[in-house]
Design a protein around this motif. Structure first.
Motif, mmCIF file in Angstrom:
data_model
loop_
_atom_site.group_PDB
_atom_site.id
_atom_site.type_symbol
_atom_site.label_atom_id
_atom_site.label_comp_id
_atom_site.label_asym_id
_atom_site.label_seq_id
_atom_site.Cartn_x
_atom_site.Cartn_y
_atom_site.Cartn_z
ATOM 1 N N ARG A 1 26.564 0.365 -1.908
ATOM 2 C CA ARG A 1 26.482 -0.661 -2.948
ATOM 3 C C ARG A 1 25.319 -1.618 -2.667
ATOM 4 O O ARG A 1 24.563 -1.980 -3.569
ATOM 5 N N SER A 2 25.147 -1.990 -1.414
ATOM 6 C CA SER A 2 24.052 -2.889 -1.039
ATOM 7 C C SER A 2 22.699 -2.213 -1.244
ATOM 8 O O SER A 2 21.745 -2.841 -1.703
ATOM 9 N N GLU A 3 22.628 -0.936 -0.897
ATOM 10 C CA GLU A 3 21.387 -0.193 -1.090
ATOM 11 C C GLU A 3 21.041 -0.091 -2.569
ATOM 12 O O GLU A 3 19.880 -0.284 -2.963
ATOM 13 N N GLY B 1 19.579 -3.298 -3.831
ATOM 14 C CA GLY B 1 18.184 -3.432 -3.428
ATOM 15 C C GLY B 1 17.251 -2.619 -4.314
ATOM 16 O O GLY B 1 16.185 -3.103 -4.723
ATOM 17 N N TYR B 2 17.655 -1.385 -4.633
ATOM 18 C CA TYR B 2 16.830 -0.559 -5.514
ATOM 19 C C TYR B 2 16.778 -1.139 -6.925
ATOM 20 O O TYR B 2 15.738 -1.084 -7.585
ATOM 21 N N ASN B 3 17.889 -1.695 -7.394
ATOM 22 C CA ASN B 3 17.889 -2.326 -8.719
ATOM 23 C C ASN B 3 16.951 -3.527 -8.762
ATOM 24 O O ASN B 3 16.292 -3.774 -9.776
ATOM 25 N N LEU B 4 16.882 -4.275 -7.664
ATOM 26 C CA LEU B 4 15.960 -5.403 -7.592
ATOM 27 C C LEU B 4 14.512 -4.920 -7.690
ATOM 28 O O LEU B 4 13.708 -5.503 -8.431
ATOM 29 N N LEU B 5 14.186 -3.862 -6.965
ATOM 30 C CA LEU B 5 12.823 -3.324 -7.033
ATOM 31 C C LEU B 5 12.484 -2.844 -8.446
ATOM 32 O O LEU B 5 11.377 -3.062 -8.943
ATOM 33 N N GLU B 6 13.445 -2.203 -9.084
ATOM 34 C CA GLU B 6 13.221 -1.711 -10.440
ATOM 35 C C GLU B 6 13.039 -2.859 -11.426
ATOM 36 O O GLU B 6 12.182 -2.796 -12.313
ATOM 37 N N GLU C 1 12.201 -14.855 -14.529
ATOM 38 C CA GLU C 1 12.094 -13.980 -13.365
ATOM 39 C C GLU C 1 12.316 -14.747 -12.070
ATOM 40 O O GLU C 1 12.910 -14.234 -11.131
ATOM 41 N N TYR C 2 11.862 -16.003 -12.028
ATOM 42 C CA TYR C 2 12.093 -16.826 -10.847
ATOM 43 C C TYR C 2 13.592 -16.993 -10.598
ATOM 44 O O TYR C 2 14.067 -16.841 -9.471
ATOM 45 N N VAL C 3 14.328 -17.283 -11.651
ATOM 46 C CA VAL C 3 15.784 -17.450 -11.523
ATOM 47 C C VAL C 3 16.425 -16.134 -11.083
ATOM 48 O O VAL C 3 17.286 -16.109 -10.193
ATOM 49 N N ASN C 4 16.007 -15.030 -11.701
ATOM 50 C CA ASN C 4 16.561 -13.720 -11.332
ATOM 51 C C ASN C 4 16.271 -13.368 -9.876
ATOM 52 O O ASN C 4 17.142 -12.861 -9.164
ATOM 53 N N LEU C 5 15.055 -13.641 -9.422
ATOM 54 C CA LEU C 5 14.705 -13.345 -8.022
ATOM 55 C C LEU C 5 15.489 -14.223 -7.059
ATOM 56 O O LEU C 5 15.922 -13.760 -6.001
ATOM 57 N N ARG C 6 15.669 -15.471 -7.431
ATOM 58 C CA ARG C 6 16.426 -16.373 -6.559
ATOM 59 C C ARG C 6 17.873 -15.892 -6.417
ATOM 60 O O ARG C 6 18.414 -15.832 -5.312
ATOM 61 N N LEU C 7 18.486 -15.526 -7.536
ATOM 62 C CA LEU C 7 19.860 -15.023 -7.484
ATOM 63 C C LEU C 7 19.932 -13.693 -6.726
ATOM 64 O O LEU C 7 20.886 -13.450 -5.980
ATOM 65 N N CYS D 1 17.960 -12.735 -4.295
ATOM 66 C CA CYS D 1 17.810 -13.012 -2.858
ATOM 67 C C CYS D 1 19.122 -13.511 -2.264
ATOM 68 O O CYS D 1 19.505 -13.116 -1.156
ATOM 69 N N LEU D 2 19.822 -14.358 -2.994
ATOM 70 C CA LEU D 2 21.122 -14.832 -2.516
ATOM 71 C C LEU D 2 22.118 -13.676 -2.420
ATOM 72 O O LEU D 2 22.888 -13.581 -1.462
ATOM 73 N N ASP D 3 22.089 -12.795 -3.397
ATOM 74 C CA ASP D 3 22.980 -11.644 -3.400
ATOM 75 C C ASP D 3 22.665 -10.709 -2.230
ATOM 76 O O ASP D 3 23.576 -10.226 -1.553
ATOM 77 N N MET D 4 21.386 -10.484 -1.965
ATOM 78 C CA MET D 4 21.008 -9.624 -0.840
ATOM 79 C C MET D 4 21.404 -10.258 0.486
ATOM 80 O O MET D 4 21.863 -9.565 1.401
#
Length: 131
Positions: free
Chosen positions: A44-46, A49-54, A90-96, A98-101
């Motif tokens: 699930r964690s992996e 991470g892939y969803n974030l890259l996509e 995108e800034y908000v999405n990346l911040r969330l 990063c917290l999730d990761m």
């Protein structure tokens, strides 16, 4: 992070090896359950991470299209504003993300650290009597 990756690699190696036994007991089933739960959490964690890259790739493609329109129609202020809004989103999405990761890594580390003995040596102390 390296510790989590080493533990995950150890888990995959031990999970992929064949367990030959003619008798199973409750403790064996619980260790198999722990292994399966740990693998599902790592998967699930992996995937996260892939969803974030996509999502980052999609962001850059969308931003490029908007910037192209800004260059093509410099007099229209709405295109410039749409680029700014997209960047803020995108800034908000990346911040969330990063917290999730961070939370995923902490959870995986904790799960692997607490169950490392059951993951590395899943058989009971009676395993020598099985052969």
């Amino acid at each position: 992070m390296l510790v989590v990756l080493r533990m995950a690699t150890t888990l995959e190696v031990h999970n992929n090896s064949k367990v030959c036994s003619t008798r199973c007991n409750t403790q064996h089933f619980s260790t198999v359950g722990i292994q399966e739960e740990t693998i599902s959490e790592l998967t699930r964690s992996e995937d996260a991470g892939y969803n974030l890259l996509e999502s980052m790739t999609k962001y850059y493609v969308t931003r490029a299209k908007l910037v192209t329109k800004v260059l093509k129609y410099p007099s229209i202020e709405d295109y410039r504003q749409s680029v700014d809004e997209l960047d803020q989103k995108e800034y908000v999405n990346l911040r969330l993300s990063c917290l999730d990761m961070r939370n995923n890594m902490a959870l995986c580390y904790d799960m692997l650290n607490k169950n490392i003995e059951k993951i590395i040596t899943p058989r009971t102390s009676h395993s020598h009597a099985l052969y």
